[in-house]
Motif scaffolding. Structure first.
Motif, PDB file in Angstrom:
ATOM      1  N   LYS A 127      40.862  19.307  41.775  1.00 27.57           N
ATOM      2  CA  LYS A 127      39.611  18.582  41.537  1.00 27.57           C
ATOM      3  C   LYS A 127      39.122  17.910  42.811  1.00 27.57           C
ATOM      4  O   LYS A 127      37.934  17.925  43.106  1.00 27.57           O
ATOM      5  N   GLU A 131      35.574  18.610  44.593  1.00 26.86           N
ATOM      6  CA  GLU A 131      34.598  17.543  44.825  1.00 26.86           C
ATOM      7  C   GLU A 131      34.182  17.473  46.285  1.00 26.86           C
ATOM      8  O   GLU A 131      33.021  17.208  46.593  1.00 26.86           O
ATOM      9  N   ARG A 132      35.110  17.708  47.206  1.00 22.92           N
ATOM     10  CA  ARG A 132      34.763  17.708  48.629  1.00 22.92           C
ATOM     11  C   ARG A 132      33.866  18.891  48.984  1.00 22.92           C
ATOM     12  O   ARG A 132      32.966  18.776  49.810  1.00 22.92           O
ATOM     13  N   ASP A 134      31.801  20.520  46.856  1.00 22.08           N
ATOM     14  CA  ASP A 134      30.526  20.417  46.136  1.00 22.08           C
ATOM     15  C   ASP A 134      29.718  19.240  46.687  1.00 22.08           C
ATOM     16  O   ASP A 134      29.572  18.195  46.059  1.00 22.08           O
ATOM     17  N   GLU A 137      26.976  17.784  44.584  1.00 18.83           N
ATOM     18  CA  GLU A 137      27.476  17.339  43.285  1.00 18.83           C
ATOM     19  C   GLU A 137      26.758  17.971  42.103  1.00 18.83           C
ATOM     20  O   GLU A 137      26.523  17.330  41.074  1.00 18.83           O
TER      21      GLU A 137
END
Length: 170
Positions: A127, A131-132, A134, A137
């Motif tokens: 995850k 997240e890094r 994307d 976001e």
């Protein structure tokens, strides 16, 4: 010929260093210290074969001599390139097996001696990496986001993909 000479020199040096490692030790049995994970540090009582409370030069070099004899498969007192290569491979396999055992000990949450996918990924579920990657976001990684991340990784590795010291971004 040159390759055999180099292999011979490296193996003889590794066998010879075994006695130095025994003499200098590094703390708890199995720790990775100055010697690395190759050998466990013997207890004084294991080296003191005559139990006189002192180590003679012969007692201190006995483990080295035993390793040499083990590598000398045909018992002729000489190590061929094949014997040395076999010894190096055996040591590599032993180190790998100990590494796997340590990994299982660290990660085996239910103590069954085996690792499930959940146990192996509990610390790194992916995850954080997602997240890094994307950056906007939006819940998916675009080709552009992936390329930017790849370029940052290349910079950390000195511009060469897959080489160098970088291990991701922080």
């Amino acid at each position: 010929m040159k390759r055999t000479t180099i292999l011979t020199s490296l193996t003889v040096a590794a066998i010879a260093m075994g006695s130095v490692a025994v003499a200098h030790g590094n703390g708890d049995r199995g720790d990775r210290g100055a010697r690395g994970p190759m050998m466990d540090r013997p207890e004084f009582s294991e080296l003191d074969t005559n139990a006189d409370g002192q180590l003679s030069p012969e007692e201190l070099t006995a483990p080295r001599d035993a390793r040499f004899a083990e590598a000398d498969a045909n018992g002729d007192g000489l190590l061929s390139a094949e014997e040395m290569a076999a010894q190096v491979e055996a040591q590599r396999q032993d180190r790998a097996a100990r590494g796997v055992e340590r990994m299982i000990e660290r990660m085996d949450a239910n103590d069954d001696g085996q690792l499930s996918l959940e146990e192996m990924t509990a610390r790194r579920d992916g995850k954080g990496m997602f997240e890094r990657l994307d950056a906007d976001e939006d819940g998916v990684i675009s080709e552009e986001e992936f390329a930017k991340f790849e370029m940052r990784g290349d910079k950390m590795r000195g511009g060469k993909k897959g080489h160098g010291r970088g291990h991701g971004n922080k």
